[in-house]
Design a protein around this motif. Structure first.
Motif, short mmCIF file in Angstrom:
data_model
loop_
_atom_site.label_atom_id
_atom_site.label_comp_id
_atom_site.label_asym_id
_atom_site.label_seq_id
_atom_site.Cartn_x
_atom_site.Cartn_y
_atom_site.Cartn_z
N VAL A 198 0.85 -1.20 0.00
CA VAL A 198 0.00 0.00 0.00
C VAL A 198 0.88 1.25 0.00
CG1 VAL A 198 -2.13 -0.95 0.99
CG2 VAL A 198 -0.27 -0.31 2.52
N PRO A 199 1.72 1.43 -1.05
CA PRO A 199 2.70 2.53 -1.02
C PRO A 199 2.11 3.92 -1.28
CG PRO A 199 2.89 1.30 -3.07
CD PRO A 199 1.88 0.57 -2.23
N GLU A 200 1.06 4.00 -2.10
CA GLU A 200 0.58 5.31 -2.58
C GLU A 200 -0.75 5.68 -1.91
OE1 GLU A 200 2.36 7.14 -4.53
OE2 GLU A 200 3.88 5.58 -4.87
N PRO A 201 -1.03 6.98 -1.80
CA PRO A 201 -2.32 7.41 -1.28
C PRO A 201 -3.46 6.76 -2.08
CG PRO A 201 -0.86 9.29 -1.46
CD PRO A 201 -0.14 8.13 -2.08
N GLY A 202 -4.45 6.23 -1.37
CA GLY A 202 -5.56 5.57 -2.04
C GLY A 202 -5.38 4.05 -2.17
N ASP A 203 -4.15 3.55 -1.94
CA ASP A 203 -3.92 2.11 -2.04
C ASP A 203 -4.63 1.39 -0.90
OD1 ASP A 203 -2.37 2.39 -4.27
OD2 ASP A 203 -0.44 2.11 -3.25
N VAL A 207 -6.82 -2.54 4.86
CA VAL A 207 -5.67 -1.69 5.17
C VAL A 207 -5.60 -0.62 4.09
CG1 VAL A 207 -3.17 -1.65 5.54
CG2 VAL A 207 -4.48 -3.74 6.07
N THR A 208 -5.54 0.65 4.47
CA THR A 208 -5.49 1.71 3.45
C THR A 208 -4.37 2.70 3.74
OG1 THR A 208 -6.86 3.34 4.63
CG2 THR A 208 -8.02 1.69 3.31
N ARG A 209 -3.96 3.38 2.67
CA ARG A 209 -3.10 4.56 2.84
C ARG A 209 -3.95 5.77 2.46
NH1 ARG A 209 1.98 5.30 4.05
NH2 ARG A 209 2.60 3.15 3.59
N ASP A 210 -4.14 6.68 3.41
CA ASP A 210 -5.03 7.80 3.13
C ASP A 210 -4.31 8.90 2.36
OD1 ASP A 210 -3.66 9.44 5.03
OD2 ASP A 210 -4.86 8.57 6.66
N GLY A 257 -1.13 10.20 3.54
CA GLY A 257 -0.02 9.24 3.64
C GLY A 257 -0.09 8.35 4.86
N GLY A 258 -1.13 8.52 5.68
CA GLY A 258 -1.25 7.72 6.90
C GLY A 258 -1.81 6.34 6.62
N LEU A 259 -1.48 5.40 7.50
CA LEU A 259 -2.00 4.04 7.38
C LEU A 259 -3.23 3.88 8.25
CD1 LEU A 259 1.36 2.06 7.52
CD2 LEU A 259 -0.25 2.11 5.59
N ASN A 260 -4.21 3.18 7.74
CA ASN A 260 -5.47 2.94 8.46
C ASN A 260 -5.86 1.48 8.31
OD1 ASN A 260 -6.54 6.00 8.74
ND2 ASN A 260 -5.61 5.68 6.73
N VAL A 261 -6.44 0.95 9.36
CA VAL A 261 -7.01 -0.40 9.27
C VAL A 261 -8.41 -0.32 9.87
CG1 VAL A 261 -6.82 -2.82 9.95
CG2 VAL A 261 -4.73 -1.49 9.49
N PHE A 262 -9.40 -0.76 9.11
CA PHE A 262 -10.77 -0.79 9.64
C PHE A 262 -11.47 -2.05 9.18
CE2 PHE A 262 -10.42 2.49 6.23
CZ PHE A 262 -11.05 1.82 5.20
N VAL A 263 -12.60 -2.33 9.82
CA VAL A 263 -13.29 -3.59 9.51
C VAL A 263 -13.90 -3.53 8.11
CG1 VAL A 263 -13.77 -4.10 11.93
CG2 VAL A 263 -15.47 -2.84 10.57
N ASN A 264 -13.92 -4.70 7.46
CA ASN A 264 -14.52 -4.82 6.14
C ASN A 264 -15.98 -5.22 6.33
OD1 ASN A 264 -15.01 -5.12 3.42
ND2 ASN A 264 -13.42 -6.66 3.06
N ASP A 282 -14.61 7.22 3.55
CA ASP A 282 -13.33 7.70 3.05
C ASP A 282 -12.23 6.71 3.43
OD1 ASP A 282 -12.56 8.19 5.68
OD2 ASP A 282 -12.80 10.36 5.55
N LEU A 283 -10.99 7.06 3.10
CA LEU A 283 -9.87 6.13 3.28
C LEU A 283 -9.50 5.94 4.75
CD1 LEU A 283 -7.79 7.43 0.26
CD2 LEU A 283 -8.68 5.10 0.49
N GLN A 284 -10.10 6.75 5.62
CA GLN A 284 -9.88 6.55 7.05
C GLN A 284 -11.05 5.82 7.70
OE1 GLN A 284 -9.02 10.58 8.39
NE2 GLN A 284 -6.85 10.33 7.87
N GLY A 285 -12.02 5.42 6.88
CA GLY A 285 -13.15 4.67 7.40
C GLY A 285 -14.28 5.54 7.92
N GLU A 286 -14.18 6.87 7.69
CA GLU A 286 -15.26 7.77 8.13
C GLU A 286 -16.42 7.70 7.12
OE1 GLU A 286 -15.40 9.55 10.88
OE2 GLU A 286 -13.36 9.03 11.53
#
Lengths: 414, 160
Positions: free
Chosen positions: A55-60, A73-76, A79-86, A116-120
């Motif tokens: 997950v190197p790039e934003p949006g990955d 698992v996302t990169r917002d 550039g931050g890493l996020n993990v949320f439930v699917n 969004d990529l942070q799960g909001e």
């Protein structure tokens, strides 16, 4: 950390001999499985979920699992890493179906709730109704209905997640000894994923950990490994653990293809066995020190494999008491020469579902489950190398398996 | 290539594939390498890797000698439950006949019967092959078994 036993849902008590015995109901009991998901994978544990290079790039993003729970698992965009439930906060749909990808947002296909990529939660169709009819109540707030988020930690290209925000910092969780061996492979260099291999093994997930914490079997079951001296009981070796006993490393070095006192008990050893095409086994030294194999088990769901030049993450995904999925991510380094990449790909023949070594293990784990399932009240013996749980400088021991169960009992309240 | 020549080649290839899967299903592994050229490339690779340009194969052999090594290792060193396999091959196509090689593709499905278990669909995918003529015989110079099945049940013991 230990839970109090307040009910009689459990099948029995741990044998009074302690960790030199393992009751077979831990491999098949549904209530034990449920508690493992809650207390181990859902508790103060760092679950392996991804490599940073995935997950190197934003949006990955990458679909993954923490225990048996599907996560993303996302990169917002920052550039931050996020993990949320699917699992959509609305009706529970598993909204992300692609293994890997890049997106700006996740839209649940059922009612198009959008995250969004942070799960909001950022959008709910018909929130204000249609033609003044229907719609969400006036006090419905998007911010109250985001996806459940996990804590995230990253070290040298490896991403972990925890359901419990009070989990210890990753470095303290791993401990100094485990970090030393972790950093041996993950030394900060950029990684390159060589490919995936996924396997369904009809056995309890703990049998995978036992297997990699048990050097006793490696010298006996794996005729291929021993015949070529890749791992054998008479080589300088060590079993090292962290202070809790939940993590461990099996460390050894390549030896000669020969018979010795250590191989006299091996009924199937083939010292005359040679490869017609020796390119399959053409290891080169690439890590500092004498060790040529380090198998690291990190509680609760990861095996880091370094056997010669074949490197892989083995991600354990429990699937009920009697099965687990094993997701292998084979990797090398971004600066590997093509020659080195080819070497890793050749040596990968030893590992995975068709591995000349690991094939034995998947078959044995299936046979263990077949043996223990019908006899939940029987008890296994773990006395090789004594009854304690100390580090050892040899391979003729089950100390790391005992230590694993020492920690397991504490977390599970058994 | 004339229609008749193409028809004859198709029959010859069909015979090659039929003999190949019969060899595997008869568990005559010692004869299996003879279906390949000395400098062959054989792999069983997940479609997930193939489609994304990831080189990792589940099984990879880079010569006929490596195929023979695999057979000896399986016979002499590996531990696995007894099992039968049954290969079903269909939709064999000739996709090219350039530079003295014949490019082919075919669907395959492997059924596996492990002792004490019901027969299951073990692996399904495509053969993407390069076939060459060596004297009287057609042999595989390349054989890529690209499987759709994301997850391998327990273990992949025998070649596909």
């Amino acid at each position: 950390m230990a839970v109090t036993r307040t009910d009689n849902l459990l099948p029995g008590d741990w044998p009074e001999e302690g960790v030199s015995r393992v009751p077979f109901w831990i491999y098949s009991d549904p209530e034990i499985y449920r508690r493992e998901q809650e207390l181990i994978f859902g508790g103060k544990s760092w679950n392996y979920v991804a490599l940073t290079v995935e997950v190197p790039e934003p949006g990955d993003f990458k679909r993954s699992f923490a225990g048996d729970k599907p996560v993303v698992v996302t990169r917002d965009l920052d550039g931050g890493l996020n993990v949320f439930v699917n699992r959509c906060a609305h009706r529970g749909v598993q909204f992300c179906r692609r293994q890997l990808g890049n997106t700006r947002e996740f839209i649940c296909p059922y009612h198009q709730w959008t995250y969004d990529l942070q799960g909001e939660l950022i959008g709910v169709p018909f929130r204000r109704g249609v033609k003044k009819q229907g719609g969400m109540p006036a006090d419905f707030e998007l911010k109250d209905h985001g996806l459940q988020r996990l804590s995230v930690a990253e070290r040298h290209g490896v991403i972990f997640a925890s359901f419990d925000p009070e989990v210890a910092p990753l470095e303290a969780y791993l401990g100094a000894t485990m970090i030393e061996y972790f950093d041996r492979v993950f030394d900060g260099r950029a990684l390159r994923v060589l490919g995936y291999s996924r396997q369904h093994i009809p056995s309890n997930w703990k049998l995978m950990f036992e297997n990699i914490k048990d050097p006793y079997h490696a010298s006996l079951l794996h005729v291929f490994l021993v015949s070529f001296g890749l791992f054998r009981a008479d080589q300088p070796s060590a079993v090292k653990m962290d202070q809790t006993g939940r993590h461990a490393c099996l460390i050894s070095r390549r030896g000669e293809q020969k018979t010795s006192a250590a191989t006299a008990d091996m009924r199937n050893l083939r010292t005359d066995f040679t490869l017609e095409d020796p390119r399959l086994l053409d290891p080169v030294r690439e890590f500092p020190g004498d060790a040529t194999v380090v198998m690291q088990t990190l509680w609760p769901n990861l095996v880091i494999q370094q056997q010669s030049n074949t490197l892989a993450m083995r991600h354990i995904v429990p699937q009920g008491p009697s099965a687990f999925r094993l997701d292998w991510t084979f990797f090398g380094y971004a600066d590997d020469s093509e020659e080195m990449v080819t070497r890793r790909l050749r040596q990968a023949n030893l590992m995975g579902p068709a591995g000349l070594v690991s094939l034995d293990d998947s078959e044995i784990m299936r046979m263990s489950q077949m043996g223990t399932d019908p006899y939940p009240d029987a008890v296994g013996v773990l006395e090789m190398g004594g009854r304690d749980t100390h580090d050892e400088d040899h391979m003729v021991t089950e100390a790391a398996v005992r230590a694993f169960y020492g920690h397991y009992r504490e977390v599970m309240g058994l | 290539m004339t229609g008749a020549a193409r028809f004859e080649l198709k029959l010859e290839l069909q015979e090659l594939y039929d003999a190949y899967v019969t060899c595997l299903d008869d568990n005559d592994l010692e004869s299996w390498p003879d279906f390949f050229t000395d400098d062959c490339f054989y792999q069983i690779i997940p479609r997930e890797n193939w489609d994304n340009g990831l080189p990792l194969a589940t099984l990879r052999c880079e010569s006929k000698a490596m195929l023979r090594d695999r057979v000896v290792s399986l016979r002499e060193t590996s531990l696995y439950a007894p099992r039968y396999t049954r290969h079903l091959v269909s939709a064999l196509r000739i996709t090219g006949t350039d530079d003295g090689v014949i490019r082919t593709q075919a669907n395959y499905c492997v059924l596996e019967t492990v002792v004490d278990e019901a027969t299951k669909v073990f692996n399904a995918g495509r053969y993407l092959d390069v076939v060459v003529r060596e004297g009287e015989r057609l042999r595989f110079k390349e054989k890529h078994c690209v499987f759709d099945s994301v997850i391998v049940p327990t273990s992949l013991v025998y070649p596909i």
